[in-house]
Design a protein around this motif. Structure first.
Motif, PDB file in Angstrom:
ATOM      1  N   ILE A  42       0.831  -1.204   0.000  1.00  0.00           N
ATOM      2  CA  ILE A  42       0.000   0.000   0.000  1.00  0.00           C
ATOM      3  C   ILE A  42       0.866   1.256   0.000  1.00  0.00           C
ATOM      4  N   HIS A  43       1.934   1.266   0.790  1.00  0.00           N
ATOM      5  CA  HIS A  43       2.816   2.437   0.817  1.00  0.00           C
ATOM      6  C   HIS A  43       3.432   2.695  -0.545  1.00  0.00           C
ATOM      7  N   GLY A  44       3.770   1.660  -1.268  1.00  0.00           N
ATOM      8  CA  GLY A  44       4.341   1.823  -2.593  1.00  0.00           C
ATOM      9  C   GLY A  44       3.308   2.206  -3.635  1.00  0.00           C
ATOM     10  N   ALA A  45       2.130   1.616  -3.531  1.00  0.00           N
ATOM     11  CA  ALA A  45       1.083   1.850  -4.525  1.00  0.00           C
ATOM     12  C   ALA A  45       0.336   3.162  -4.296  1.00  0.00           C
ATOM     13  N   GLU A  46       0.186   3.547  -3.035  1.00  0.00           N
ATOM     14  CA  GLU A  46      -0.581   4.754  -2.688  1.00  0.00           C
ATOM     15  C   GLU A  46       0.161   5.569  -1.643  1.00  0.00           C
ATOM     16  N   PRO A  47       1.277   6.190  -1.994  1.00  0.00           N
ATOM     17  CA  PRO A  47       2.098   6.894  -0.996  1.00  0.00           C
ATOM     18  C   PRO A  47       1.356   8.043  -0.318  1.00  0.00           C
ATOM     19  N   GLU A  48       0.321   8.580  -0.941  1.00  0.00           N
ATOM     20  CA  GLU A  48      -0.434   9.673  -0.327  1.00  0.00           C
ATOM     21  C   GLU A  48      -1.169   9.241   0.945  1.00  0.00           C
ATOM     22  N   ARG A  49      -1.313   7.947   1.169  1.00  0.00           N
ATOM     23  CA  ARG A  49      -2.009   7.446   2.361  1.00  0.00           C
ATOM     24  C   ARG A  49      -1.102   7.358   3.583  1.00  0.00           C
TER      25      ARG A  49
END
Length: 52
Positions: A42-49
């Motif tokens: 998730i951190h790699g795919a959606e860093p804005e989160r």
């Protein structure tokens, strides 16, 4: 016959078993063992989160 809970538990653990086996094989071959957790994905795919 498995209950619904047992079937879900089996599915979750089955994938964990395969990830562990691949990681072990990579280590034995002096390969790089990548992080394989959902949070890393998730951190790699959606860093804005990250800093919500």
């Amino acid at each position: 016959m498995l209950s619904h809970e047992e079937a879900i538990f089996h599915l979750v653990n089955h994938g964990t078993y395969h990830r562990g086996a691949i990681g072990h094989a990579l280590e034995r071959a002096d390969g790089n063992r990548p992080a394989d957790t959902y949070t890393v994905f998730i951190h790699g795919a959606e860093p804005e989160r990250r800093n919500v």
